[in-house]
Each structure stands twice: as C-alpha cells, then as structure tokens.
Scaffold this motif. Structure first.
Motif, PDB file in Angstrom:
ATOM      1  N   LEU A   1      -3.044  -5.949  24.344  1.00 36.54           N
ATOM      2  CA  LEU A   1      -4.215  -5.520  23.584  1.00 36.54           C
ATOM      3  C   LEU A   1      -4.465  -6.493  22.426  1.00 36.54           C
ATOM      4  CD1 LEU A   1      -6.339  -3.226  23.033  1.00 36.54           C
ATOM      5  CD2 LEU A   1      -4.643  -2.223  21.499  1.00 36.54           C
ATOM      6  N   GLY A   2      -3.385  -6.851  21.746  1.00 39.57           N
ATOM      7  CA  GLY A   2      -3.495  -7.808  20.641  1.00 39.57           C
ATOM      8  C   GLY A   2      -4.040  -9.144  21.119  1.00 39.57           C
ATOM      9  N   LEU A   3      -3.557  -9.593  22.274  1.00 47.61           N
ATOM     10  CA  LEU A   3      -4.021 -10.869  22.829  1.00 47.61           C
ATOM     11  C   LEU A   3      -5.510 -10.804  23.171  1.00 47.61           C
ATOM     12  CD1 LEU A   3      -2.991 -13.710  23.883  1.00 47.61           C
ATOM     13  CD2 LEU A   3      -3.004 -12.652  26.131  1.00 47.61           C
ATOM     14  N   ALA A   4      -5.896  -9.678  23.787  1.00 47.60           N
ATOM     15  CA  ALA A   4      -7.301  -9.522  24.159  1.00 47.60           C
ATOM     16  C   ALA A   4      -8.174  -9.557  22.911  1.00 47.60           C
ATOM     17  CB  ALA A   4      -7.505  -8.220  24.929  1.00 47.60           C
ATOM     18  N   ILE A   5      -7.757  -8.814  21.877  1.00 50.53           N
ATOM     19  CA  ILE A   5      -8.549  -8.791  20.644  1.00 50.53           C
ATOM     20  C   ILE A   5      -8.560 -10.174  19.995  1.00 50.53           C
ATOM     21  CG2 ILE A   5      -8.634  -7.877  18.289  1.00 50.53           C
ATOM     22  CD1 ILE A   5      -7.634  -5.226  19.385  1.00 50.53           C
ATOM     23  N   GLY A   6      -7.362 -10.768  19.879  1.00 55.87           N
ATOM     24  CA  GLY A   6      -7.240 -12.049  19.183  1.00 55.87           C
ATOM     25  C   GLY A   6      -8.013 -13.173  19.850  1.00 55.87           C
ATOM     26  N   SER A   7      -8.102 -13.142  21.184  1.00 59.01           N
ATOM     27  CA  SER A   7      -8.762 -14.273  21.825  1.00 59.01           C
ATOM     28  C   SER A   7     -10.236 -14.014  22.126  1.00 59.01           C
ATOM     29  CB  SER A   7      -8.015 -14.708  23.085  1.00 59.01           C
ATOM     30  OG  SER A   7      -7.724 -13.616  23.894  1.00 59.01           O
ATOM     31  N   ILE A   8     -10.655 -12.768  22.028  1.00 57.66           N
ATOM     32  CA  ILE A   8     -12.062 -12.489  22.327  1.00 57.66           C
ATOM     33  C   ILE A   8     -12.895 -12.355  21.054  1.00 57.66           C
ATOM     34  CG2 ILE A   8     -13.636 -10.783  23.348  1.00 57.66           C
ATOM     35  CD1 ILE A   8     -11.293 -10.418  25.465  1.00 57.66           C
ATOM     36  N   VAL A   9     -12.284 -11.734  20.034  1.00 63.31           N
ATOM     37  CA  VAL A   9     -13.044 -11.502  18.802  1.00 63.31           C
ATOM     38  C   VAL A   9     -13.057 -12.765  17.936  1.00 63.31           C
ATOM     39  CG1 VAL A   9     -13.147 -10.100  16.715  1.00 63.31           C
ATOM     40  CG2 VAL A   9     -12.385  -9.097  18.861  1.00 63.31           C
ATOM     41  N   PRO A  10     -14.222 -13.208  17.454  1.00 64.58           N
ATOM     42  CA  PRO A  10     -14.256 -14.369  16.564  1.00 64.58           C
ATOM     43  C   PRO A  10     -13.506 -14.065  15.263  1.00 64.58           C
ATOM     44  CG  PRO A  10     -16.485 -13.593  17.091  1.00 64.58           C
ATOM     45  CD  PRO A  10     -15.541 -12.626  17.695  1.00 64.58           C
ATOM     46  N   PRO A  11     -12.825 -15.093  14.701  1.00 67.54           N
ATOM     47  CA  PRO A  11     -11.971 -14.877  13.534  1.00 67.54           C
ATOM     48  C   PRO A  11     -12.646 -14.113  12.402  1.00 67.54           C
ATOM     49  CG  PRO A  11     -11.792 -17.140  14.284  1.00 67.54           C
ATOM     50  CD  PRO A  11     -12.821 -16.479  15.148  1.00 67.54           C
ATOM     51  N   LYS A  12     -13.928 -14.361  12.183  1.00 68.97           N
ATOM     52  CA  LYS A  12     -14.541 -13.729  11.012  1.00 68.97           C
ATOM     53  C   LYS A  12     -14.725 -12.223  11.210  1.00 68.97           C
ATOM     54  CE  LYS A  12     -19.249 -15.250  12.160  1.00 68.97           C
ATOM     55  NZ  LYS A  12     -19.981 -14.230  12.752  1.00 68.97           N
ATOM     56  N   ASN A  13     -14.666 -11.768  12.452  1.00 65.96           N
ATOM     57  CA  ASN A  13     -14.855 -10.335  12.697  1.00 65.96           C
ATOM     58  C   ASN A  13     -13.548  -9.574  12.853  1.00 65.96           C
ATOM     59  OD1 ASN A  13     -17.553 -10.774  12.656  1.00 65.96           O
ATOM     60  ND2 ASN A  13     -17.785 -10.878  14.874  1.00 65.96           N
TER      61      ASN A  13
ATOM     62  N   ARG B   1      -4.734  -9.150  31.939  1.00 65.92           N
ATOM     63  CA  ARG B   1      -5.671 -10.072  32.601  1.00 65.92           C
ATOM     64  C   ARG B   1      -6.795 -10.472  31.659  1.00 65.92           C
ATOM     65  NH1 ARG B   1      -6.680 -10.211  38.606  1.00 65.92           N
ATOM     66  NH2 ARG B   1      -8.602 -11.132  37.855  1.00 65.92           N
ATOM     67  N   PHE B   2      -7.311  -9.460  30.992  1.00 69.60           N
ATOM     68  CA  PHE B   2      -8.413  -9.642  30.061  1.00 69.60           C
ATOM     69  C   PHE B   2      -8.006 -10.600  28.930  1.00 69.60           C
ATOM     70  CE2 PHE B   2     -11.811  -7.522  27.414  1.00 69.60           C
ATOM     71  CZ  PHE B   2     -12.813  -7.765  28.332  1.00 69.60           C
ATOM     72  N   GLY B   3      -6.823 -10.334  28.390  1.00 70.02           N
ATOM     73  CA  GLY B   3      -6.315 -11.135  27.272  1.00 70.02           C
ATOM     74  C   GLY B   3      -6.032 -12.560  27.692  1.00 70.02           C
ATOM     75  N   ILE B   4      -5.377 -12.733  28.848  1.00 70.14           N
ATOM     76  CA  ILE B   4      -5.024 -14.080  29.296  1.00 70.14           C
ATOM     77  C   ILE B   4      -6.286 -14.867  29.629  1.00 70.14           C
ATOM     78  CG2 ILE B   4      -3.918 -15.389  31.167  1.00 70.14           C
ATOM     79  CD1 ILE B   4      -1.719 -13.204  31.116  1.00 70.14           C
ATOM     80  N   ARG B   5      -7.250 -14.179  30.233  1.00 73.48           N
ATOM     81  CA  ARG B   5      -8.497 -14.866  30.555  1.00 73.48           C
ATOM     82  C   ARG B   5      -9.200 -15.327  29.270  1.00 73.48           C
ATOM     83  NH1 ARG B   5     -12.057 -11.961  34.933  1.00 73.48           N
ATOM     84  NH2 ARG B   5     -10.135 -12.171  36.120  1.00 73.48           N
ATOM     85  N   GLY B   6      -9.221 -14.427  28.289  1.00 73.13           N
ATOM     86  CA  GLY B   6      -9.836 -14.785  27.002  1.00 73.13           C
ATOM     87  C   GLY B   6      -9.117 -15.960  26.356  1.00 73.13           C
ATOM     88  N   PHE B   7      -7.791 -15.934  26.445  1.00 77.97           N
ATOM     89  CA  PHE B   7      -6.971 -17.002  25.866  1.00 77.97           C
ATOM     90  C   PHE B   7      -7.299 -18.341  26.530  1.00 77.97           C
ATOM     91  CE2 PHE B   7      -3.083 -19.517  25.487  1.00 77.97           C
ATOM     92  CZ  PHE B   7      -2.735 -19.326  24.173  1.00 77.97           C
ATOM     93  N   LEU B   8      -7.348 -18.326  27.867  1.00 81.10           N
ATOM     94  CA  LEU B   8      -7.652 -19.553  28.606  1.00 81.10           C
ATOM     95  C   LEU B   8      -9.019 -20.104  28.219  1.00 81.10           C
ATOM     96  CD1 LEU B   8      -6.324 -18.735  32.182  1.00 81.10           C
ATOM     97  CD2 LEU B   8      -5.406 -20.381  30.566  1.00 81.10           C
ATOM     98  N   LYS B   9      -9.964 -19.170  28.072  1.00 79.03           N
ATOM     99  CA  LYS B   9     -11.318 -19.589  27.714  1.00 79.03           C
ATOM    100  C   LYS B   9     -11.349 -20.266  26.352  1.00 79.03           C
ATOM    101  CE  LYS B   9     -15.006 -17.183  29.962  1.00 79.03           C
ATOM    102  NZ  LYS B   9     -15.459 -15.828  30.153  1.00 79.03           N
TER     103      LYS B   9
END
Lengths: 313, 284
Positions: B184-196, B272-280
């Motif tokens: 969950l942390g990975l998904a949030i960290g890699s999908i949400v822009p830092p300022k948000n 899956r969601f988090g890893i995909r976001g991370f890769l992106k």
C-alpha cells in the motif's frame, strides 16, 4: 566494440509528439573517450538514458559489450557506470557509505566493499570528507563522489550526462582531469555536453547531435578540418538594413568563404582572419560597426556550419 | 546429447546460478542499506510507531475507566474493549509503519533528489528494488505490531493479555499484513505526486483506519448492513480481523479462510499496482 547503438529511436507520444532520438547509429571503442555534443534538447540525455537502461527505446538496439540493454538490463548494469545530470547521492548515507553500499549492491563482500571505498576516497581526494553527508558537499565535490561511485563496481564503460553542468570553472577542470585519469584504468567514457570546449578538450571522438540525429562524427581535429576550418567573424551593426550590400562586398575579399547577414549584422567565414580584418572593418564601418567577435576554428564553428545555429541557442 | 550441447547447457546453468547469486547479493545489499539508515533513526522509528498506540491505550484504557461516569466507548464495547483494541492498534501500527517506511521516503526520493537512481541501477530487475522496499517495510511493520503487545499489558488499568492459540496463524497474518501495508505504501508513494503526499493522510490513511474495523469488530457492524458490506473493500479490515483471530480469538471475528483469502487478494492487487507505479516512475 564496447558500445553499439543501432538505428536508435525514441518517440514520446502524448499531446505533443516528441521525437527525442531519430535514428542514431554509433559505435564506441574500448578505452575511448567519446563526447556527444549538441544543444539542450538534442536527444543526448535520452540516448544516454537508453544506454543506461533507464529509458526504453521505441526502436533500435543498444548493446554494451554485446549485451542487449533492453533484454538483459540487470546484466548490462554491471558493465556500466552512470553519473547522472543531477546529484543523486543517497542523502541518508555518508560519503563513505554511498560508495560502500554501492559496492554491496554489486555483490562485493563487506571487506571488498570497504577496501574499494577507501581506495576510491583516496584516489578522488575525498578521505577527509568521508563522514560528511551529501548535503554538506559543494557541487564540485558531490560530482567527484558521483564519479567515484559510478566506477566503484569497475564498469567497462562510464556514462557522464552533462558532467560540468552547474560546476564552477575550477571544479570543471578538476572533473576533466578525473575523467582523463580513468583512461589509465582502461575505462571507456561516453559523455554528453553542450560545452564545445569540454568536448574538444576531453574527447578522442565527438558526435554532433541535433534534433535527435547524428550530424557528424569524428575526432575534434577531423571535424574542424572537414566542417569548420574557417574563422568566424561576427559583426554587430547599427544599421542592419544595409548588411546585404556589405556582404556582397566582403564576399569579394581574398580568403572569405562566405558572408551572410544575421539578425544583428553580418557573419563572415574566412580561411585566415589576420590580413582580412581591416578590410572587413573598412567595409562595414559605414553601417555603424558596434561590436566584432572573432571565433577561431572550433567545434562551435563546426556546429554552426552544420546547423546554422549556435550551441547555446 | 553432443559434447557441444552439453557444454552449452552447463554454461547456461552456470549463467543462471551466477545470475541468481548476483540477484541475491544485490538484494541483500539493498536490505543492508535500509538497515543502516534505520539504525540511525531508531528513536524516531520507535516514536513514530509507538506514540499512537501508547496514547490510545493511555486515554481509552487508563484515563477513561478512572473518569467519573466511566468510559462511554468502553461501556459500549463492554469489558472486552481492551481486547477489541489490541489487535486493532496492531493493525494501525502495521499500516502506519508501511506508509511511513515506504510512501514518505519514496516521495522524496522520486522527487527533487532522485536519489533512488543509484539503487535502481543495481544489477537486479527494477521490480526487485520495489519488492525490497515492500519487504523491508514489512520488517518494520512486524516490529511495530509486536511493540503494541507489551504496551497493552502495561498501560491499561486492567492489563490486556493476548491469547494466542495458533502461532502459525499469527505469523502468517503478521507477515501477510505487513507485506500488504508495504505494498500500500509503495502504491501511494509511487503514484501520488510528492506535493500531495500530505493530503493522502487525510483522504486515504485516516478514512481507511477509522473504517478499518480497528476500534470495533466487523461483526459489530451487523446493524448497519450497508457499512458492513462497504468496508469489505478496505484492506485494513482484514488486517484487523486477522489479528483478532490470531491474538484475541475470544472476540468475534471473520472466518480465518476468508481473512487469508482477502489478504492474499489485496496483497497481489496492491503489490502489482505499486510495482507498476514504481516502474513507471523510474523507467521512461
């Protein structure tokens, strides 16, 4: 062949389709220092990004010592070192730990990693700062740590992306000598730059890129001989309207290759400026000559020859 | 098989072994790096994971029972309120720790500094760097959850003891929940822009905690059927209920098979969601 780039393209699809790399071919030999020279946005960083597995190509291939960077990214990373454009040192670690853990990522044992890190600190004159954190370092020092880190796992080829961006002149010269030292260790270097002095000073061969294409390739001397063996005389005139008539007159002078009006005045290419200068001044003085700049044959003049633009434009 | 073929096969196997060793060593290196960083921040880490359960237990199980008129919340939960709270607070500790260990650092590392770059350039596939993040965060979550147990014994007016009957279940739930929190942390960290990233606390973390059956068992929602169904989409529910089944089996909880199934489902989904976001974020 250590780096082999074939028909490489990268297109960013989106609202605005951007062709960042448009069919680049390049081969870099072992032990060579190769410079990719071009203005900002020419596609240099994208090319390096693909070579270093961080960007996926749209088509074409890149092989590092025969290993395909897309198909075998993890193996390719063992063979390359990267100094990115920005300071990406790990802010949570000290300088020593930045090097030490980098070695651990590449499979060094504790002892090997410690020895290698200490060796690098000494080699790059960083031993005194080993317990500092990256945020305490000046730009020049941070760059040195980044180079040390990039070669810590003994890569075959080191990629430097705009290594002197944001460095003061003194740090830049220190960085240049650090890069030249690497040659002694047999490391191949590929660097990008938009400073023609840097490409000229450092590189055995230079590739000039613009709009994602390779315009010319060769040793700095060969490029100068082929494309820009002329001195460039830039004249700034108060009355630009009459520039064409002056151009016609100047073209008739002995040694002048070309003379074209520019937005601010006149640009003259000549094989030898020495005896020519008084005549050029004489011809242009009636239009209110306010400034004159002479550029000796350089990669800058080569670039202008090839593109009609300045590197900084 | 010809000699050549055999030689080729052997070389290939050697290559595979070599690849596996390289992979494991790099992964271990990443783990050591995170351990080193954590070791510098032991106090902040303990405060971060300990403060919330500490104060929660102090207010609801120490102060309130001593107040005149009693504790309305405890009255509602009956004498078992402490028992309801213990697994719930462990669930919160797991989730907060996952977000603090992955989402917050990632948002800076992806942001201005891009200091994740050197780790991404390790000789491992990039997804492995993301998996390392999740698994290291899981380690912190487990420590955070276990810290709640002694607090629940020492702080409340009436000590709350865990009643662990099935240690295997506890281990399974703890590990799965912790990995889930990391994902969950990975998904949030890699999908949400830092300022948000600050905003995320208000719009995601707080709601999923309060609606995550942390302070009440899921069965207790039976009189509000729409809510009882709605919260099933919240992964925290299964963390709380799973810990309830493992730590305080006396309190009513979902069937164990359903909990494990849901934890697996959300782990795969968010992973899956988090890893995909991370890769992106790291490969363009």
């Amino acid at each position: 062949m250590i780096v082999e780039i074939k028909a490489l393209t990268k297109v960013y699809e989106g609202k605005q389709r951007v062709v960042a790399v448009d069919g680049i071919d390049l081969e870099v030999q072992q032990g060579e220092i190769f410079g990719l020279l071009g203005p900002n946005g020419a596609g240099k960083t994208t090319t390096i990004g693909i070579c270093t597995t961080r960007t996926l190509p749209t088509s074409g291939t890149v092989r590092i010592a025969g290993i395909d960077v897309v198909g075998h990214a993890a193996e390719a990373r063992k063979l390359i070192g990267v100094v990115p454009q920005y300071n990406t040192l790990d802010r949570s670690l000290t300088i020593f730990e930045n090097l030490y853990f980098h070695c651990r990522y590449f499979g060094f044992s504790h002892g090997q990693a410690k020895e290698r890190s200490e060796g690098l600190l000494a080699q790059f004159l960083l031993t005194e700062r080993k317990d500092a954190t990256p945020s305490q370092l000046s730009g020049g020092l941070a760059q040195r740590v980044q180079i040390a880190r990039a070669i810590a796992h003994r890569p075959l080829v080191l990629f430097l992306d705009e290594p002197s961006a944001g460095l003061d002149p003194q740090s830049r010269i220190a960085m240049w000598s650090a890069v030249q030292e690497l040659r002694k260790e047999g490391i191949t270097v590929v660097l990008t730059t938009h400073y023609m002095e840097e490409a000229d000073e450092l590189s055995d061969r230079v590739g000039i890129v613009d709009h994602g294409r390779m315009l010319a390739l060769g040793s700095p001397q060969k490029l100068k001989d082929t494309f820009g063996a002329e001195t460039m005389i830039d004249l700034k005139l108060r009355h630009v309207e009459g520039a064409e008539t002056v151009a016609v007159e100047v073209r008739g002078l002995d040694g002048v290759k070309s003379a074209e009006p520019t937005a601010e005045g006149l640009r003259v290419f000549a094989t030898n400026a020495d005896g020519l200068l008084p005549a050029v001044i004489q011809a242009s003085v009636r239009l209110g000559l306010r400034d004159i700049a002479i550029t000796e044959p350089s990669l800058e003049t080569v670039f202008i020859h090839l593109t009609g633009r300045d590197l900084r434009e | 098989m010809s000699n050549n073929e055999r030689a080729g096969l052997e070389r290939n196997q050697g290559g595979l072994d070599h690849k596996r060793t390289m992979f494991l060593k790099a992964f271990w290196g990443l783990y050591l790096r995170d351990l080193r960083v954590l070791s510098r921040e032991v106090m902040p880490f303990l405060l971060r994971v300990g403060m919330q359960p500490l104060l929660f237990l102090f207010v609801f199980t120490f102060i309130m029972p001593r107040m005149s008129g009693g504790n309305p919340m405890a009255a509602a939960g009956g004498a078992t309120f402490g028992a309801v709270l213990l697994p719930g607070l462990m669930a919160v500790a797991i989730m907060f720790s996952g977000i603090a260990a992955v989402a917050l650092p990632l948002s800076t590392e992806f942001g201005i500094t891009r200091e994740i770059d050197d780790r991404v350039m390790c000789p491992v596939p990039v997804w492995a760097v993301a998996v390392e993040k999740i698994s290291f965060s899981a380690l912190q979550s487990i420590v955070a959850a276990l810290l709640v147990i002694p607090m629940a014994i020492w702080i409340p007016a009436t000590p709350v003891y865990p009643h662990i009957q099935n240690w295997l279940l506890l281990a399974l739930v703890l590990v799965m929940s912790s990995l889930l929190a990391g994902a969950l942390g990975l998904a949030i960290g890699s999908i949400v822009p830092p300022k948000n990233i600050g905003l995320i606390f208000s719009i995601i973390v707080v709601p999923i905690t309060f609606l995550g059956c942390v302070y009440y068992p899921w069965a207790g929602l039976s009189r509000i059927p729409w809510l009882q169904i709605a919260v099933l989409f919240n992964p925290i529910v299964y963390i709380s209920e799973g810990l309830r089944a493992a730590v305080t089996p006396g309190v009513e909880h979902m069937p164990v098979w359903a909990i494990l199934l849901a934890l697996t489902f959300f782990l795969v989904l968010l992973g899956r969601f988090g890893i995909r976001g991370f890769l992106k974020r790291v490969i363009s």
